[in-house]
Design an enzyme around this catalytic site. Structure first.
Site, PDB file in Angstrom:
ATOM      1  N   HIS A 129       0.814  -1.206   0.000  1.00  0.00           N
ATOM      2  CA  HIS A 129       0.000   0.000   0.000  1.00  0.00           C
ATOM      3  C   HIS A 129       0.860   1.273   0.000  1.00  0.00           C
ATOM      4  CE1 HIS A 129      -3.826   2.031   0.908  1.00  0.00           C
ATOM      5  NE2 HIS A 129      -3.084   2.883   1.580  1.00  0.00           N
ATOM      6  N   SER A 186      -8.526   3.870  -3.571  1.00  0.00           N
ATOM      7  CA  SER A 186      -9.372   2.711  -3.282  1.00  0.00           C
ATOM      8  C   SER A 186      -9.591   2.562  -1.789  1.00  0.00           C
ATOM      9  CB  SER A 186      -8.680   1.452  -3.794  1.00  0.00           C
ATOM     10  OG  SER A 186      -7.446   1.281  -3.136  1.00  0.00           O
ATOM     11  N   HIS A 187     -10.737   2.037  -1.416  1.00  0.00           N
ATOM     12  CA  HIS A 187     -10.950   1.586  -0.045  1.00  0.00           C
ATOM     13  C   HIS A 187     -11.696   0.264  -0.102  1.00  0.00           C
ATOM     14  CE1 HIS A 187     -10.833   3.384   4.240  1.00  0.00           C
ATOM     15  NE2 HIS A 187      -9.635   3.183   3.773  1.00  0.00           N
ATOM     16  N   ASN A 188     -11.125  -0.655  -0.896  1.00  0.00           N
ATOM     17  CA  ASN A 188     -11.819  -1.895  -1.234  1.00  0.00           C
ATOM     18  C   ASN A 188     -11.951  -2.858  -0.066  1.00  0.00           C
ATOM     19  OD1 ASN A 188     -11.665  -0.795  -3.770  1.00  0.00           O
ATOM     20  ND2 ASN A 188      -9.849  -1.964  -4.359  1.00  0.00           N
ATOM     21  N   HIS A 189     -10.835  -3.187   0.529  1.00  0.00           N
ATOM     22  CA  HIS A 189     -10.870  -4.209   1.577  1.00  0.00           C
ATOM     23  C   HIS A 189     -11.700  -3.767   2.776  1.00  0.00           C
ATOM     24  CE1 HIS A 189      -7.415  -5.215  -0.929  1.00  0.00           C
ATOM     25  NE2 HIS A 189      -7.495  -6.453  -0.494  1.00  0.00           N
ATOM     26  N   ASP A 213      -6.578  14.085   1.270  1.00  0.00           N
ATOM     27  CA  ASP A 213      -5.485  14.180   0.306  1.00  0.00           C
ATOM     28  C   ASP A 213      -5.558  15.489  -0.476  1.00  0.00           C
ATOM     29  OD1 ASP A 213      -3.996  11.899   0.745  1.00  0.00           O
ATOM     30  OD2 ASP A 213      -5.288  10.646  -0.486  1.00  0.00           O
ATOM     31  N   SER A 227      -6.548   5.907  13.107  1.00  0.00           N
ATOM     32  CA  SER A 227      -7.645   6.797  13.493  1.00  0.00           C
ATOM     33  C   SER A 227      -7.771   7.872  12.422  1.00  0.00           C
ATOM     34  CB  SER A 227      -7.351   7.446  14.849  1.00  0.00           C
ATOM     35  OG  SER A 227      -7.394   6.472  15.867  1.00  0.00           O
ATOM     36  N   GLN A 228      -8.994   8.237  12.134  1.00  0.00           N
ATOM     37  CA  GLN A 228      -9.269   9.129  11.013  1.00  0.00           C
ATOM     38  C   GLN A 228      -9.205  10.598  11.430  1.00  0.00           C
ATOM     39  OE1 GLN A 228     -10.326   7.774   7.663  1.00  0.00           O
ATOM     40  NE2 GLN A 228      -8.998   6.358   8.736  1.00  0.00           N
ATOM     41  N   GLY A 238      -2.498   8.974  -8.290  1.00  0.00           N
ATOM     42  CA  GLY A 238      -3.118   7.664  -8.383  1.00  0.00           C
ATOM     43  C   GLY A 238      -2.811   6.781  -7.216  1.00  0.00           C
ATOM     44  N   SER A 245      -4.207  -0.774  -5.936  1.00  0.00           N
ATOM     45  CA  SER A 245      -4.790  -1.699  -4.973  1.00  0.00           C
ATOM     46  C   SER A 245      -4.630  -3.110  -5.520  1.00  0.00           C
ATOM     47  CB  SER A 245      -6.266  -1.362  -4.759  1.00  0.00           C
ATOM     48  OG  SER A 245      -6.881  -2.362  -3.975  1.00  0.00           O
TER      49      SER A 245
END
Lengths: 220, 742, 79
Positions: free
Chosen positions: B49, B94-97, B117, B313-314, B532, B535
C-alpha cells in the site's frame, strides 16, 4: 436591509446562503459564528443555514439550538424581524422552540436528494409575497431527517392560521400533510426543508427560489 | 549481530508481512535487529500500500508531464493549471478491503481519506466522485454491500458538505468476494498557494491536529496488502470509524491555517497514520524527526508507541510549522474545537527518533524507510489473444426494440438513481451537471467564474479482462471522450489500479498490459497521469477480480455556456454518428446480456481516430450547433440513442441500410471513438460539410420524433416502457428485504 | 456516579427505524415480534455523591438538551 448568516461547526450551506443573499440584495451578509452572543448591530434578516451542525449527533439541530448565539436569535425574532431556517436551520428552529413540531428521520430511512416540486400554500407572507398563491416551484431538497411531525391539534392549528407555507407535490420523506415549510404564528420566522438558496441561478438548480429572497429582501 | 531483538520471533516478523530478504535489508541498514516499534514502522512503510513494491517498476512508464501539470504523482494529489492563476487538485483512491468487511464505515472513511489528500494541499474540495464494482446482483452479499457502501459514501460526503456529483457502478460475479470502492475528490486552490509534504527544515515544530489517536485500524495498511481468506471477516475490529463532522471542522481549520503562511509542510495521516505522514515529510525534506509519544493526543488509556505509530484513526493531520508560529495553530484549532498539540520537532540527523515515557523506543534512519523499500520485478505473462467477434458471427435477433429494452434494464446499464439520490449533489451551489443530468461528465463551475470543471470516472473491466492492453487504452480514451462530449478540454487523469494478487504471473500480466495501454493512450491524447493509487491482492481464495484500472478524468470548460449534454434533442433533429461503425461485438454488453457470453476480443481503440473525432466534436459543440451529444460506449449506438431519447423525452427513428455491418452490429456494436450527436437540419448539413473538409467519418443515422425508438420504421420500443424498465431495475433489486440482509 | 438515560419516541409517534427493524426480524422468521421501537441510551459519568441532587440535574439536562419533548420521552437510571 442588513442580513446575517449564522455559522455553526458543521454548517455547510453557509456559503450558499451568503451568495444567494448577496446576489439578491447586492450586499454581503455578516457571517456570525455560533459562539457570539449578539447579532451585528442593525441586523434585519437572520438566516440559519443548512448543513450538519454538530454532525447531526444526538438529534439534528439539538446542540446548535443550545449554542451561545441562540438567545440573540430568539430575542431578534421576538421583535418581529424575519428569521429563515433552511434544512438543518429548520431543524434548529424547531429544536429551539421558535417553530412548532419536529423533523424526524425520513420515512424511507434514506438520505434524499432531488429536485422537489413544491406548492406555495400561502403567498401572503413576507417570505412569499412575490409568488402567486398556488404557484408550483422546483426547489432542491437534500436531507436525511426532513419528516415533519406535529400532533394533529398543532397541525390543524397551523393549517388554520395559514402557517403552512410550502407543501410537497410528491411527499419525499413522510412529512405530515406533505408539509415542506411553515412559519410561526406571527409569520416572521419560517423554516423549510427545501433549499431556496440552491435555486437562485439558472446554471445551478433553477431560479424558483429567487422570489423568496426577493420577497424578503427586495431585489438588488 | 543477533537475528532478533528481545521478544521478536520469526513468526512476528512474518506477521508483519516482511519476508526474509526484506528483513535482511532492515538488519543491514540498522546494523542491529529492530525492536517491535521499528519493525511495525518498516512493515507499514514497506507494505504494498505504501511502497508500491510490486507496481513501481511499471508505473514509471505512465506519462506524467504536460503543459498544464503543476504537480504530478508523488504528492498527496495531482495539481493542474486551469488558468487565471487557479489550480484543480485531484486524486482517486481505493478503499476496497475495508468496505467489504464493514461497508458503511469502509466507504465513509474512503471518502474522508481522499478529501484529506486534496485539502492537505491547500484546496477547498468541490466535488466527489466514485467508481463502484459489486458482485452479481443475485449474490447473497451484494445488496447489503451496495446498501452499506452507498449509505457510507452519502453519510460522509453529505455531512462534510462536498457534493457527490457522479460516478459509475458495475455488477459482475468477478467481484463477489472483493468489491471495489474507489473514491475521487477534486478541489480548487490558487496556483501559487499549494501546500506540499516537502519543504520542512530542521528545527521546526511538528504539530498534530484533528481527532485523538485510538486503536483503530491497527494493521489496516498491511490488511490492504494481503489477500482475503475466509477468516478475513474476523478482522472487523481493525476497520476504522469515520467522523465527518470532525472532517468538516478540519477542512475549515486547515484552510484557515493555510491562509496564515505559518506552515512549512503538511501531510494527512492516512494509511499507517503517524508513521507514513512523519516519514514522508522527513524524507521529502531530507531531514530527521523527533516525536515525543507522550504528547500525542490519545483517546484510550495505556496506548503503546507501537499502537500510536500504526493507528489509523481518522481525521488527523500532521503539520510542520515555521518556528514560533505554533500559537497560530493553537488559536485556530481551538476555535474549531479540535485537538492540537506540538508533539516533536524536525532535526538534522536524518533519523526518526521516538521517545515514550522517558525511553527511546525507536531510532532508525529515515532514508531506508522510503528509498530502500523493496521493488519487485515480478514475473508475468500476457494473456492469450482472443479472436474478435463481429455481428455477422452471431445470430440476428428478431425484434431490436425488445433487445434494447433488455440491455437498458440490465445491471450495468439500468438507471442508478437509487444510488445517487442518496448523495447531496447540489451543496456549494456550483453543480451544473451531476448524475441526474444528461451529461457524459459531471460539471462543476469554478466558484465565482464562468469556467467549469468536467469530471468523469471510467473503466470497462470486461475489456481489460479480454485484452489488458486494449482495455487500459480504452479506459483512458473513454474518460477523454466523456469529457470531450461535454465540450471540455481534457487535461489530466488520476488512476486507481485495482488488480488481484501480483505474485501470480497471470495477474501481473494484466497489470503490465493495462499500464502499457494506458500509457499509450495518455501519450497520444496528451492526457497525463497526475496522481493515483494501486490496490493489489483483490482476490479471495485464488479468485481475482477482473482487472479494473479506474480512470478519473478532469477537463476544463472555458465557458460554461458553450457545452453539451444529451437531453436537448428536439423533434425533427437529425441524428449523426461521428466515427466508424464496424459492428464489433467482442466482450460487449450485448454478448453478455443477450447471448450470455463474455468471450471475444476487446474493441481496439484507434487513438489517432479518437483524437481527431474528439477534437472535431468539441469544435462542433463550441459552434453551438449541437442540440445533444453523447459518447457511444456500452451497448452501442442503440443504448446511446435510448439515453438521449429518455433524457430529451423525444423518440428517435433510426435508419440503417445494407448488411455490413448487419443491423444488430449497427445498433449494438461497441466500436470505439464514436459520438452520437443531434442538430437541426441546417446545422447538420454544416456539420457534414465540416466533417468532409476535416476528413472525419460522420454518418446520418436517424431523425428525432415520436414517442418510441425504432429502426427503419420497425422494431419500435415505446419510451414509457423503456423508462419504466430502465428506472425500475435497481429499486426492484434493492427495496426487497434490504434491511433483512445477512 | 453513573446516569443511564433512555430516550425513546413517545407512543403514537411513527418510528420508521423501529418499523424497519421489525420488518427485518419478520423476514428472518421471528414472527413473534409485534413491534419494535428504537431509542437511544446515553450514559453519563458524574461527579458527586448525592443521588437526589444528581437526578434533579440529569432531569434538567434531559429537558434542556438530551430529549425533544415534541417527539421523545425519557427515563433515568442512576447507579
Amino acid at each position: 436591509m442588513k442580513s446575517a448568516v449564522i455559522v455553526f461547526p458543521g454548517s455547510n450551506c453557509d456559503r450558499d446562503a451568503h451568495d444567494a443573499i448577496a446576489k439578491v440584495t447586492g450586499h454581503a451578509p455578516a457571517m456570525v459564528w455560533h459562539q457570539e452572543s449578539e447579532l451585528p448591530e442593525g441586523t434585519d434578516f437572520v438566516m440559519v443555514p443548512g448543513g450538519f451542525s454538530y454532525g447531526d449527533y444526538l438529534r439534528c439541530g439539538a446542540m446548535a439550538s443550545r449554542s451561545a448565539i441562540m438567545p440573540a436569535i430568539v430575542a431578534h425574532a421576538a421583535t418581529g424581524a424575519p428569521v429563515l431556517g433552511v434544512c438543518n436551520g429548520f431543524q434548529i428552529l424547531t429544536e429551539s422552540g421558535l417553530l412548532p413540531g419536529a423533523l424526524m428521520r425520513n420515512a424511507g430511512l434514506k438520505f434524499v436528494c432531488e429536485k422537489a416540486k413544491l406548492t406555495v400554500e400561502n403567498a401572503n407572507t413576507r417570505f412569499t409575497s412575490h409568488y402567486e398563491g398556488g404557484a408550483e416551484l422546483i426547489v432542491p431538497i437534500a436531507h436525511h431527517d426532513g419528516n415533519y411531525f406535529a400532533d394533529d391539534e398543532t397541525l390543524d392549528r397551523i393549517e388554520g392560521e395559514g402557517q403552512v407555507i410550502f407543501r410537497y407535490g410528491k411527499n419525499p420523506n413522510g412529512s405530515k400533510r406533505d408539509i415542506a415549510g411553515i412559519t410561526n404564528e406571527q409569520g416572521n420566522v419560517m423554516g423549510m426543508m427545501p433549499h431556496p438558496e440552491r435555486a437562485v441561478d439558472e446554471k445551478h438548480g433553477g431560479t424558483d427560489g429567487l422570489k423568496l429572497f426577493e420577497s424578503l429582501l427586495g431585489s438588488a | 549481530m543477533t537475528q532478533y531483538a528481545e521478544g521478536i520471533t520469526a513468526e512476528i516478523v512474518a506477521e508483519h508481512g516482511i519476508n526474509d530478504e526484506e528483513y535482511a535489508i532492515i538488519l543491514d541498514r540498522l546494523g542491529r535487529a529492530p525492536n517491535l516499534v521499528e519493525l511495525g514502522i518498516f512493515s507499514v512503510m514497506w507494505s504494498e500500500h505504501c511502497s508500491y513494491k510490486s507496481s513501481r517498476a511499471h508505473l514509471g512508464r505512465l506519462p506524467t508531464d504536460g503543459e498544464k501539470v503543476i504537480q504530478g504523482p508523488g504528492e498527496n494529489a495531482g495539481v493542474i493549471d486551469i488558468g487565471d492563476g487557479q489550480a484543480a487538485i485531484f486524486k482517486m483512491e481505493s478503499h476496497n478491503h475495508p468496505s467489504f468487511i464493514e461497508p458503511y464505515q469502509g466507504a465513509a472513511t474512503g471518502v474522508g481519506g481522499i478529501l484529506r489528500d486534496v485539502f492537505t494541499m491547500g484546496a477547498r474540495p468541490v466535488a466527489l466522485m466514485n467508481a463502484l464494482r459489486f458482485g452479481a446482483p443475485d449474490h447473497p452479499k451484494t445488496r447489503q454491500l451496495v446498501s452499506g457502501v452507498v449509505a457510507g459514501i452519502g453519510g460522509y460526503g453529505n455531512c462534510v458538505g462536498v457534493p457527490t456529483v457522479g460516478g459509475e457502478t458495475n455488477f459482475h460475479a468477478g467481484y463477489n468476494g472483493n468489491i471495489l470502492v474507489n473514491a475521487m475528490a477534486v478541489g480548487l486552490a490558487d496556483a501559487d498557494k499549494i501546500f506540499y509534504a516537502r519543504g520542512a527544515e530542521p528545527g521546526q515544530p511538528i504539530v498534530y491536529v484533528g481527532s485523538k489517536t485510538g486503536r483503530d485500524g491497527i494493521h489496516g495498511a498491511t490488511m490492504a496488502s494481503a489477500e482475503f481468506d475466509d477468516a478475513s471477516e474476523e478482522k472487523r475490529p481493525t476497520v476504522q470509524v469515520g467522523d465527518p463532522f470532525v472532517e468538516k471542522k478540519l477542512i475549515e481549520a486547515c484552510l484557515e491555517l493555510m491562509a496564515t503562511d505559518a506552515i512549512a509542510a503538511i501531510q494527512d495521516m492516512g494509511a499507517a497514520g503517524l508513521t507514513s505522514s512523519s516519514v514522508e515529510m522527513a524524507d521529502k525534506g531530507g531531514i530527521g524527526i523527533h516525536l515525543d509519544m507522550d504528547k500525542v493526543p490519545q483517546r484510550e488509556a495505556n496506548m503503546t508507541a507501537y499502537e500510536m505509530m500504526l493507528s489509523e484513526s481518522q481525521e488527523r493531520m500532521l503539520v510542520i510549522m515555521k518556528p514560533g508560529r505554533e500559537d497560530v495553530a493553537h488559536e485556530i484549532f481551538r476555535k474549531w474545537e479540535l485537538d492540537v498539540a506540538v508533539i516533536g520537532e524536525t532535526t538534522d540527523t536524518g533519523r526518526m527518533v521516538l521517545t515514550h515515557k522517558g525511553e527511546t523506543v525507536c531510532d532508525i534512519p529515515v532514508a531506508p524507510l522510503a528509498d530502500d523499500a523493496p521493488k519487485y520485478e515480478r514475473p508475468y505473462f500476457a494473456p492469450e489473444v482472443r479472436a474478435q467477434i463481429h455481428a455477422k458471427d452471431i445470430a440476428q435477433p428478431d425484434h431490436m426494440g425488445e433487445v434494447l429494452l433488455k440491455l437498458m434494464a440490465s445491471p450495468d446499464m439500468a438507471s442508478k438513481s437509487w444510488i445517487w439520490k442518496q448523495y447531496d449533489r447540489h451543496v456549494m451551489a456550483d453543480t451544473a451537471a451531476s448524475s441526474e443530468d444528461p451529461s457524459d461528465a459531471a460539471i462543476v463551475r469554478v466558484h465565482g467564474t464562468n469556467k467549469a470543471l468536467a469530471i468523469t470516472t471510467d473503466c470497462t473491466p470486461r475489456y481489460c479482462y479480454a485484452h489488458p492492453f486494449e482495455g487500459g487504452k480504452q479506459a483512458v480514451a473513454e474518460a477523454w471522450r466523456n469529457l470531450t462530449a461535454t465540450g471540455a478540454d481534457p487535461i489530466a487523469i488520476t488512476d486507481c489500479l485495482n488488480f488481484g494478487n501480483p505474485e501470480r504471473e497471470e495477474i501481473m500480466g494484466q497489470f503490465v498490459g493495462c499500464i502499457d495501454g494506458m500509457a499509450m493512450a495518455c501519450a497520444t491524447l496528451g492526457f497525463p497521469v497526475v496522481s493515483g493509487n494501486v490496490s493489489l491482492y483483490n482476490e479471495t481464495n485464488g479468485a481475482a477480480i477482473p482487472p479494473t484500472p479506474a480512470i478519473g478524468g478532469v477537463g476544463l470548460i472555458p465557458d460554461i455556456d458553450k457545452r453539451a449534454g444529451f437531453g436537448g434533442m428536439k423533434d425533427g433533429d437529425i441524428l449523426l454518428v461521428v466515427g466508424e461503425t464496424q459492428g464489433v461485438m467482442g466482450a460487449s454488453v450485448y454478448l453478455k446480456v443477450i447471448e450470455d457470453r463474455e468471450d471475444g476480443d476487446a474493441p481496439h481503440v484507434d487513438l489517432d481516430a479518437e483524437k481527431a473525432n474528439g477534437d472535431f466534436v468539441r469544435g462542433q459543440i463550441r459552434t453551438g450547433r449541437l442540440t445533444a451529444c453523447h459518447d457511444i460506449s456500452d451497448g452501442g449506438l442503440a443504448c446511446a440513442a435510448a439515453d438521449m431519447a429518455l433524457a430529451s423525452d423525444c423518440g428517435i427513428k433510426l435508419a440503417h441500410e445494407g448488411a455490413n455491418p448487419p443491423m444488430h452490429g449497427f445498433l449494438f456494436g461497441e466500436d470505439q471513438s464514436r459520438y452520437l450527436i443531434a442538430a437541426r437540419k441546417e446545422d447538420a448539413i454544416a456539420i457534414l460539410q465540416d466533417a468532409k473538409a476535416d476528413e472525419i467519418p460522420v454518418q446520418v443515422v436517424g431523425l428525432a420524433g415520436g414517442t418510441a425508438i425504432s429502426v427503419n420504421g420497425a422494431h419500435p420500443l415505446e419510451l414509457d416502457r423503456l423508462r419504466a424498465a430502465w428506472e425500475g431495475w435497481m429499486p426492484a433489486l434493492m427495496d426487497q428485504l434490504v434491511e433483512a440482509a445477512e | 456516579m453513573k446516569a443511564k438515560i433512555h430516550v425513546y419516541l413517545k407512543p403514537g409517534v411513527l418510528d420508521p427505524q423501529g418499523a424497519a427493524v421489525a420488518g427485518a426480524l419478520h423476514n428472518m422468521g421471528y414472527d413473534e415480534v409485534v413491534e419494535a421501537r428504537q431509542g437511544k441510551l446515553i450514559e453519563l459519568d458524574l461527579t458527586g455523591e448525592d443521588a437526589e441532587k444528581a437526578r434533579a440535574r440529569v432531569e434538567e439536562m434531559c429537558a434542556k438538551l438530551l430529549s425533544n419533548p415534541v417527539i421523545e420521552s425519557y427515563s433515568i437510571e442512576l447507579e
